[in-house]
Scaffold this active site. Structure first.
Site, short mmCIF file in Angstrom:
data_model
loop_
_atom_site.label_atom_id
_atom_site.label_comp_id
_atom_site.label_asym_id
_atom_site.label_seq_id
_atom_site.Cartn_x
_atom_site.Cartn_y
_atom_site.Cartn_z
N ASN A 1 11.45 2.07 2.38
CA ASN A 1 11.31 2.71 1.07
C ASN A 1 11.00 4.21 1.24
O ASN A 1 9.91 4.57 1.69
CB ASN A 1 10.16 1.97 0.36
CG ASN A 1 9.86 2.53 -1.00
OD1 ASN A 1 10.11 3.70 -1.28
ND2 ASN A 1 9.29 1.68 -1.84
N ASP B 1 1.56 -4.02 4.09
CA ASP B 1 1.99 -5.08 3.18
C ASP B 1 1.04 -5.01 1.98
O ASP B 1 -0.15 -4.73 2.15
CB ASP B 1 1.93 -6.45 3.85
CG ASP B 1 2.71 -7.48 3.04
OD1 ASP B 1 3.67 -7.10 2.34
OD2 ASP B 1 2.37 -8.68 3.10
P1 IMP Z 1 5.48 -4.09 -0.56
O1 IMP Z 1 4.25 -4.23 0.25
O2 IMP Z 1 5.86 -2.66 -0.77
O3 IMP Z 1 6.60 -4.95 -0.05
O4 IMP Z 1 5.13 -4.62 -2.03
C1 IMP Z 1 5.19 -5.99 -2.37
C2 IMP Z 1 5.20 -6.15 -3.87
O5 IMP Z 1 3.88 -6.00 -4.39
C3 IMP Z 1 6.04 -5.14 -4.63
O6 IMP Z 1 7.38 -5.54 -4.71
C4 IMP Z 1 5.38 -5.14 -5.99
O7 IMP Z 1 5.84 -6.22 -6.75
C5 IMP Z 1 3.92 -5.37 -5.65
N1 IMP Z 1 3.22 -4.07 -5.53
C6 IMP Z 1 2.73 -3.49 -4.40
N2 IMP Z 1 2.16 -2.30 -4.67
C7 IMP Z 1 2.29 -2.13 -6.00
C8 IMP Z 1 1.91 -1.08 -6.88
O8 IMP Z 1 1.34 -0.03 -6.51
N3 IMP Z 1 2.21 -1.27 -8.18
C9 IMP Z 1 2.84 -2.37 -8.66
N4 IMP Z 1 3.23 -3.37 -7.89
C10 IMP Z 1 2.96 -3.26 -6.56
#
Ligand code: IMP
Length: 202
Positions: free
Chosen positions: A9, A69
Site C-alpha cells: 500500500n 498487521d
Molecule cells: P491491514 O493491516 O492494512 O491489512 O488492515 C486490515 C484491515 O483492518 C483493513 O482492511 C481495514 O478494514 C482495517 N483497518 C486497519 N486500519 C484501519 C484504519 O486506520 N481505519 C479503518 N480500518 C482499518
C-alpha cells in the site's frame, strides 16, 4: 542503513516514512528494493501475521524490514473482526459493505457495550531472523450510524468519544497523530534505532 517497509500500500509506505523520520535508517519501498513476497496472513494474531511478513521479507531482501498487521476488535463481538478485518463478511465485499454488516450485527447492542479498538502491531525483523514487535491501539465505540468521508475501512463507524466525531470525520493529519499505527510507530522508533546501531557496529 536501509529499512524495507514491506507493504503493498503506497499510502501506508508514505505514512511510515514520515512517522520514522529522523532515525538512522533510510526507508525503502518494496519497488525500490525489487522485492515483496506475498505472505499468507495465516496467523491467529496481529503479532503473528506481522512477524511472518517481516521475517519472510527480511530474509528475502537481506534488509532490516518493517511489516505490520492491523484491524478492528469489537468487544460485543468477542474481538471480531480482529485479524479478519480486511476479509470480514467474505472476499467480494467493499469497505462500505463490511461496516454495514458490522452495524447490522451491532443493532441491538447498547451504547455502553459498543466499546472497540483499532489495533496495529509492527514487527521489525533482521535478515538473521531476529524479531521485535511494537503494539499500538486506539480506543473508541462503534457508532449507531456512519459519518464522515475521510480515511478508509471501518473509519466511518468508529466513534472517538474525546473528539466527539468518527475517525472518518478527522483530517489525515489529526488521524495520524492519534491512530493505532502512529502509536505503534512511536514505540517502534527506539527499537529501530537500537537494531540499526547494532547492525552498524557489527
Ligand atoms: P491491514 O493491516 O492494512 O491489512 O488492515 C486490515 C484491515 O483492518 C483493513 O482492511 C481495514 O478494514 C482495517 N483497518 C486497519 N486500519 C484501519 C484504519 O486506520 N481505519 C479503518 N480500518 C482499518
Amino acid at each position: 542503513m536501509e529499512l524495507l517497509i514491506a507493504t503493498h500500500n503506497p499510502g501506508k509506505y508514505r505514512e511510515y516514512a514520515r512517522l520514522l523520520s529522523g532515525l538512522p535508517v533510510r526507508c525503502i519501498s518494496p519497488a525500490a528494493a525489487e522485492t515483496l513476497l506475498h505472505v499468507d496472513e495465516s496467523g491467529a494474531s496481529f503479532r503473528e501475521n506481522a512477524s511472518l511478513k517481516a521475517v519472510a521479507n527480511a530474509v528475502a531482501s537481506n534488509r532490516l524490514t518493517l511489516a505490520d498487521d492491523s484491524g478492528l476488535e469489537v468487544d460485543a463481538l468477542q474481538g471480531r473482526p480482529g485479524v479478519h478485518s480486511a476479509r470480514y463478511g467474505g472476499p467480494g465485499l467493499t469497505d462500505t459493505e463490511r461496516w454495514q454488516l458490522l452495524l447490522s450485527e451491532m443493532k441491538r447492542v447498547p451504547w455502553a457495550e459498543r466499546t472497540a479498538r483499532f489495533r496495529c502491531v509492527i514487527a521489525l525483523a533482521t535478515p538473521s531472523g531476529q524479531v521485535r514487535v511494537a503494539d499500538g491501539c486506539c480506543e473508541g465505540l462503534i457508532a449507531f450510524q456512519a459519518a464522515g468521508d475521510n480515511g478508509f475501512g471501518y473509519d466511518p463507524i468508529f466513534w472517538l468519544p474525546e473528539l466527539g466525531c468518527t475517525m472518518a470525520q478527522l483530517d489525515e493529519e489529526t488521524k495520524n497523530q492519534i491512530s493505532h499505527r502512529a502509536r505503534a510507530a512511536s514505540l517502534a522508533r527506539p527499537l529501530i534505532d537500537r537494531l540499526a546501531r547494532a547492525a552498524g557496529s557489527s
